[in-house]
Design an enzyme around this catalytic site. Structure first.
Site, short mmCIF file in Angstrom:
data_model
loop_
_atom_site.label_atom_id
_atom_site.label_comp_id
_atom_site.label_asym_id
_atom_site.label_seq_id
_atom_site.Cartn_x
_atom_site.Cartn_y
_atom_site.Cartn_z
N TYR A 212 0.99 -1.18 -0.08
CA TYR A 212 0.04 0.16 -0.01
C TYR A 212 0.93 1.35 0.03
O TYR A 212 1.73 1.34 0.79
CB TYR A 212 -0.86 -0.01 1.00
CG TYR A 212 -1.76 1.29 1.39
CD1 TYR A 212 -2.50 1.63 0.31
CD2 TYR A 212 -1.45 2.22 2.27
CE1 TYR A 212 -3.19 3.20 0.47
CE2 TYR A 212 -2.04 3.45 2.36
CZ TYR A 212 -2.68 3.59 1.49
OH TYR A 212 -3.44 5.24 1.47
N GLY A 213 0.56 2.09 -0.72
CA GLY A 213 1.23 3.33 -1.15
C GLY A 213 1.79 4.24 0.16
O GLY A 213 3.11 4.60 0.21
N LYS B 138 4.70 9.49 2.47
CA LYS B 138 4.72 9.82 3.75
C LYS B 138 5.66 9.18 4.93
O LYS B 138 6.04 9.74 5.93
CB LYS B 138 3.54 9.04 4.59
CG LYS B 138 2.12 9.84 4.09
CD LYS B 138 2.09 11.18 4.14
CE LYS B 138 0.82 11.96 4.05
NZ LYS B 138 -0.32 11.61 3.11
N CYS C 144 -10.40 13.86 4.34
CA CYS C 144 -11.37 14.79 5.02
C CYS C 144 -11.40 16.22 4.06
O CYS C 144 -11.90 17.17 4.80
CB CYS C 144 -10.78 15.42 6.32
SG CYS C 144 -10.89 13.93 7.62
N GLY C 145 -11.16 15.87 2.85
CA GLY C 145 -11.56 16.99 1.81
C GLY C 145 -10.41 17.65 1.44
O GLY C 145 -10.55 18.71 0.73
N THR D 251 -7.79 17.02 -1.00
CA THR D 251 -7.66 16.96 -2.45
C THR D 251 -8.85 17.46 -3.01
O THR D 251 -8.77 18.45 -3.84
CB THR D 251 -7.53 15.82 -3.16
OG1 THR D 251 -6.37 14.79 -2.38
CG2 THR D 251 -7.41 15.60 -4.30
N SER D 252 -10.27 17.32 -2.55
CA SER D 252 -11.14 18.09 -3.13
C SER D 252 -10.96 19.82 -3.15
O SER D 252 -11.60 20.33 -4.01
CB SER D 252 -12.51 17.49 -2.82
OG SER D 252 -12.81 17.78 -1.35
N ARG E 95 -12.78 16.36 10.39
CA ARG E 95 -14.23 15.83 10.15
C ARG E 95 -14.92 15.92 11.57
O ARG E 95 -14.65 15.30 12.49
CB ARG E 95 -13.92 14.31 9.84
CG ARG E 95 -15.33 13.77 9.43
CD ARG E 95 -15.11 12.27 8.91
NE ARG E 95 -14.38 12.30 7.52
CZ ARG E 95 -14.99 12.07 6.37
NH1 ARG E 95 -16.39 12.07 6.41
NH2 ARG E 95 -14.36 12.21 5.26
C1 SPV Z 1 -2.99 10.08 3.44
O1 SPV Z 1 -3.63 9.04 3.85
O2 SPV Z 1 -3.00 11.19 4.32
C2 SPV Z 1 -2.70 10.13 1.98
C3 SPV Z 1 -2.39 8.66 1.36
O3 SPV Z 1 -2.44 11.03 1.45
S1 SPV Z 1 -1.14 8.01 2.33
O4 SPV Z 1 -0.13 7.88 1.05
O5 SPV Z 1 -1.80 6.51 2.64
O6 SPV Z 1 -0.57 8.62 3.52
MN MN Z 2 -2.10 12.53 3.03
#
Ligand code: SPV
Ligand code: MN
Length: 623
Positions: free
Chosen positions: A221-222, A230, A273-274, A276-277, A419
């Site tokens: 998972y990224g 991160k 929680c918004g 990116t949007s 949120r």
């Molecule tokens: C987050 O969860 O804040 C993200 C995706 O941007 S992650 O790469 O999982 O951190």
């Molecule tokens: Mn993030």
């Protein structure tokens, strides 16, 4: 030839060896050799900043099964294991040397023990695999912000994601020569079956801020694996804390004001929680959506997007709310979809996408059909809540012209969101920097989401939306944020927003599109072009100003009743929140700046006085 180069040469063909020699960095050679010895890869691929090399990685994702082609050109899908769908907070730990204490709230492990554990898991792990070595630059290359970074991974999916998400850095490494302060990420997906990591019980993400190195293993998972995302954030926060700048979990957007004026805002929101949007909001322009470096330059505040792509949540993406992303996802761009549903015809489907859900397909659980249940009897949705798309920013029509400006963009406003179903008004402005950092940033509470493994919907303290990524004590981090703005004559204005406020029946009080209005209002406030009402927790908008904005931007009549419902000051909820936050900081023990308690107590007194005079729920027209 040095001993280190000789060891590297044994694992490379001539072409790859020449690529590494050209960097002329002994620290880099030492680092690579250390990990060749540990991981014991079968072969090594060195990735230069060339389409040729990027194509090598892209092709590998298909030949080794980590990605599959979809019907539209450039589109690919990747699946993470069924139990590998979010950040693993429990097994993500900072390795701390004996005698160092990072305080509560951070997940740590004794460095000696941690290293022993992670190195033993990683030993020989690549004996039958190729090691990809990739170079990136965090922030624009050759700028005051740039941090060069290296990724070692055996996952073509991780390598491919990074090629999409980060600025190429091979040439930057060459330019820097014998430079030692680069960030280092070492990842192995571990044993893979059917394209996914199988040894999830040995999933570990261990970080060493002393050495600027992060280890990640047995996961795909990224958020657990893409080093520059991160994982680099923890290293960035540590480095920033020593050099008097900030690494934040923020988007950057250019908000377009009257007369063609563009005002840049940075905003921190917890995952899902918004953020990116907000960064993608129609009518405005995006610089970045997740991670920023912020520096003071000549008494002003500048920020850059650390990344150059988006790893965004796909659930609910639709053409009306997200026109720009929708367009990108429906054109032949280079995209990795992860953990979506793939129909038989190679079309992609996610929860909230307009249209019918196919009767069968493949998703993160394997072959999927409506009503399918997992081993715990839980119904499996067509796509995972944390299913994502990975895409480069250059594909967006709403990209800001300064997205790659090496000087960054000047930040005039900072936004904190969360949120919160019952406490904060939709938008308010802090009295000043210190009040904003403390009562808004340092006081964020947010209901948990599917971005991390575990239960959702539980209210959690999350200062600056950065708690998951802190590598220094919370109190020190708050202190650094306070100091950052205090020395400025004219620091950015600070705002809080809440898109998730509900009425007593559990209905949302705002439309998704309302956030466009809050942004326009904040832009006007930065330029002191509208008045505001002091309600004891900050300044809120006047009804007349919102009414004009709603009409001009959304063509909507904003009625007084809605304004009152949304902006009524909820005194008991605000008081309880202050009590919870004071308790949290009290429990953190020493080191929390006194000013934090003073500001919160002053706010409490203001609210109590208001309650005595006006009651528990106070209409904005009563001020
Ligand atoms: C987050 O969860 O804040 C993200 C995706 O941007 S992650 O790469 O999982 O951190
Ligand atoms: Mn993030």
């Amino acid at each position: 030839m040095s001993k280190d180069l000789e060891i590297i040469k044994e694992k490379c063909d001539r072409e790859n060896f020449e690529k590494i020699v050209k960097i002329e960095n002994n620290y880099l050679f030492k680092f690579i050799v250390k990990f060749i010895k540990l991981l014991n890869p079968k072969t090594i691929f060195i990735c230069e900043d060339s389409e040729n090399d990027f194509n090598y990685i892209r092709n590998k994702t298909i030949s080794d099964g980590e990605e599959k082609k979809l019907s539209m050109e450039g589109h690919k899908v990747h699946f993470d294991g069924y139990y590998d769908q979010g950040r693993d907070k429990e097994h993500t730990r900072l390795m701390v040397p004996k005698g160092v204490c990072l305080g509560s709230g951070l997940n740590t492990i004794d460095k000696e023990r941690g290293l022993e554990e992670i190195l033993s898991i990683m030993e020989d792990i690549m004996h039958d695999r190729e090691l990809y070595i990739l170079f990136f630059c965090l922030g624009p290359a050759n700028s005051k912000f740039a941090i060069p970074a290296i990724q070692l991974t055996d996952s073509s999916y991780v390598a491919h994601s990074e090629i999409i998400l980060y600025r190429p850095g091979y040439e930057e490494f060459r330019r820097l020569g014998n430079y030692k302060d680069f960030f280092q990420f070492v990842h192995s997906a571990g044993e893979i079956k059917d394209g996914v990591s199988v040894n999830i019980d040995k999933r570990r993400i261990y970080m060493d801020t002393e050495e600027d190195i992060v280890y990640s293993v047995n996961t795909q998972y990224g958020g657990n694996t893409i080093g520059h995302k991160k994982l680099a954030m923890r290293l960035g926060i540590n480095r920033a804390s020593k050099e008097n700048w900030l690494t934040e979990h923020m988007f950057i957007s250019g908000i377009h004001g009257p007369g063609g004026r563009v005002t840049y805002f940075a905003g921190a929101f917890p995952s899902m929680c918004g953020k990116t949007s907000t960064a993608m909001i129609p009518g405005e322009t995006i610089v970045g959506d997740d991670i920023v470096y912020i520096k003071k330059i000549e008494n002003k505040v500048y920020a850059v997007n650390v990344e150059i792509g988006i790893f965004g949540i796909i659930e609910d993406i639709n053409p009306d709310d997200d026109p720009s992303i929708w367009k990108v996802l429906n054109e032949p761009n280079e995209i990795i979809f992860s953990n979506v549903l793939v129909a038989e015809d190679g079309d992609v489907c996610w929860v909230g996408k307009p249209g019918d859900v196919p009767e069968k397909g493949i998703n993160h659980s394997g072959e999927w059909y409506p009503g399918k249940k997992d081993s715990e009897g839980k119904e499996i949705a067509p796509s995972h809540k944390n299913a994502r798309f990975t895409v480069n920013l250059k594909n967006l029509y709403n990209l800001d012209i300064n997205y790659d400006n090496p000087d960054g963009v000047e930040i005039k406003g900072i936004i904190y969101g969360g949120r919160d179903s019952d406490t904060l008004v939709p938008v308010q402005e802090a009295y000043n920097w210190v009040h904003g950092i403390i009562s808004m940033g340092a006081s964020i509470e947010s209901e948990t989401t599917a971005a991390t493994l575990g239960k959702t919907g539980i209210r959690k303290f999350n200062p600056m939306s950065n708690l998951d990524f802190l590598s220094i004590p919370v109190s020190k981090y708050i202190d650094i944020n306070l100091e950052f703005g205090e020395s400025l004559e004219n620091p950015p204005k600070i705002f809080s927003v809440n898109y998730f406020l509900k009425d007593s029946n559990g209905n949302y009080l705002n439309e998704k599109t309302d956030k466009r209005i809050w942004l326009k209002w904040m832009e006007l406030r930065v330029h002191e072009e509208v008045k505001a009402i002091n309600v004891g927790t900050g300044f809120i908008p006047e009804y007349e100003d919102l009414k004009i904005l709603f009409k001009a931007v959304l063509g909507k009549d904003y009625v007084k009743k809605d304004y009152i419902r949304q902006f009524t000051l909820r005194v008991p909820e605000n008081l309880s929140k202050i009590d919870r936050i004071i308790k949290i900081y009290n429990d953190l023990g020493s080191g929390v700046p006194d000013i934090l308690f003073e500001i919160l107590k002053e706010q409490k007194t203001r609210l109590e006085n208001l309650k005595n005079k006006e009651g528990e729920y106070i209409s904005p027209f009563s001020f």
